[in-house]
Design a protein around this motif. Structure first.
Motif, short mmCIF file in Angstrom:
data_model
loop_
_atom_site.label_atom_id
_atom_site.label_comp_id
_atom_site.label_asym_id
_atom_site.label_seq_id
_atom_site.Cartn_x
_atom_site.Cartn_y
_atom_site.Cartn_z
N TYR A 234 0.92 -1.26 0.04
CA TYR A 234 0.09 0.07 0.15
C TYR A 234 0.85 1.30 0.20
O TYR A 234 1.89 1.46 0.85
N ALA A 235 0.58 2.07 -0.94
CA ALA A 235 1.29 3.61 -0.92
C ALA A 235 0.28 4.51 -0.21
O ALA A 235 -1.06 4.57 -0.90
N ILE A 236 0.52 5.16 0.72
CA ILE A 236 -0.28 6.02 1.31
C ILE A 236 0.28 7.59 0.70
O ILE A 236 1.39 7.90 1.08
N TYR A 237 -0.62 8.20 -0.10
CA TYR A 237 -0.36 9.54 -0.73
C TYR A 237 -0.83 10.69 0.14
O TYR A 237 -2.19 10.46 0.65
N LYS A 238 -0.29 11.68 0.29
CA LYS A 238 -0.88 12.90 0.67
C LYS A 238 -1.98 13.43 -0.04
O LYS A 238 -2.02 13.11 -1.36
N HIS A 239 -2.97 13.69 0.66
CA HIS A 239 -4.23 14.11 0.02
C HIS A 239 -4.05 15.71 -0.69
O HIS A 239 -3.61 16.50 0.30
N LEU A 240 -3.96 15.71 -1.78
CA LEU A 240 -4.09 17.19 -2.48
C LEU A 240 -5.53 17.33 -3.09
O LEU A 240 -6.13 16.44 -3.63
N PRO A 241 -6.16 18.56 -3.08
CA PRO A 241 -7.41 18.89 -3.84
C PRO A 241 -7.15 18.86 -5.05
O PRO A 241 -6.91 19.94 -5.80
N VAL A 242 -7.23 17.99 -5.98
CA VAL A 242 -6.99 17.75 -7.42
C VAL A 242 -8.20 17.19 -8.14
O VAL A 242 -9.11 16.39 -7.45
N VAL A 243 -8.27 17.37 -9.41
CA VAL A 243 -9.12 16.61 -10.09
C VAL A 243 -8.23 16.31 -11.46
O VAL A 243 -7.17 16.59 -11.49
N SER A 244 -8.80 15.10 -11.80
CA SER A 244 -7.91 14.42 -13.39
C SER A 244 -7.95 15.36 -14.26
O SER A 244 -9.00 16.36 -14.32
N LEU A 245 -7.05 15.39 -15.06
CA LEU A 245 -7.06 16.21 -16.31
C LEU A 245 -8.33 16.21 -16.99
O LEU A 245 -8.66 17.04 -17.75
N GLU A 246 -8.86 14.74 -17.11
CA GLU A 246 -9.91 14.68 -18.13
C GLU A 246 -11.18 15.52 -17.37
O GLU A 246 -12.00 16.25 -18.09
#
Length: 176
Positions: free
Chosen positions: A110-122
């Protein structure tokens, strides 16, 4: 209801990361909305789970290779760990969503990523009517291309660049 092939909401990874709903999945694995109880912040939990060569044992939650795919499963998992560790070493100035922790559990990683408020490029393109002015494209993509080049120099190849894996924040910065 959740898909039994994936982690049930409420699963705890490494005694600290609470798994929520399934966010997305592809041939490499699954991403879940999560929460890190130790720092009390949202995270994204990415599970190595190549569903074309593996399955989840429903009783134990363990990810197991299909018959005849044990060596391939382990080799790909080792590659996944190497990539995660290289991403952890990247500079904070690189437009890559940071990995906070890499954890082995349930016969997977499991890789635990920092949460960033992002949306996909799509999603970003849809929100902008499917078209972007050339100036904005240059502002978005040149730092991304430089980051991909920097990552390649380190020996890490991102084999899944797509409008679904490239993210954009509200200030128009792209992330891998």
């Amino acid at each position: 209801a959740y898909d039994e092939n994936y982690l049930p909401p409420g699963t705890v990874i490494s005694g600290r990361s609470l798994v929520g709903a399934l966010h997305s999945y592809n041939g490499e694995g699954a991403s879940y909305i999560g929460y890190d109880n130790s720092v009390q912040q949202p995270v994204l939990v990415r599970e190595y789970f190549p569903y074309t060569i593996a399955y989840r044992e429903l009783q134990t939650g363990m990810v197991m290779p299909e018959t005849g795919y044990g060596a391939q499963y382990k080799a790909l998992m080792s590659d996944y760990v190497d990539v995660c560790n290289e991403v952890k070493r990247l500079s904070v100035s690189d437009p890559v969503i940071p990995i906070e922790n890499v954890v082995g559990q349930n016969n997977t990683i499991y890789a635990i990523y920092k949460h960033l408020p992002v949306v996909s490029l799509e999603e970003y393109l849809v929100e902008n009517g499917g078209r972007l002015p050339l100036e904005e494209v240059m502002e978005l993509f040149i730092p991304l291309f430089n980051a991909v080049d920097n990552i390649h120099v380190r020996g890490v190849i991102h084999r899944g660049l797509s409008p679904y894996t490239v993210m954009v924040n509200s200030r128009g910065r792209m992330y891998l």
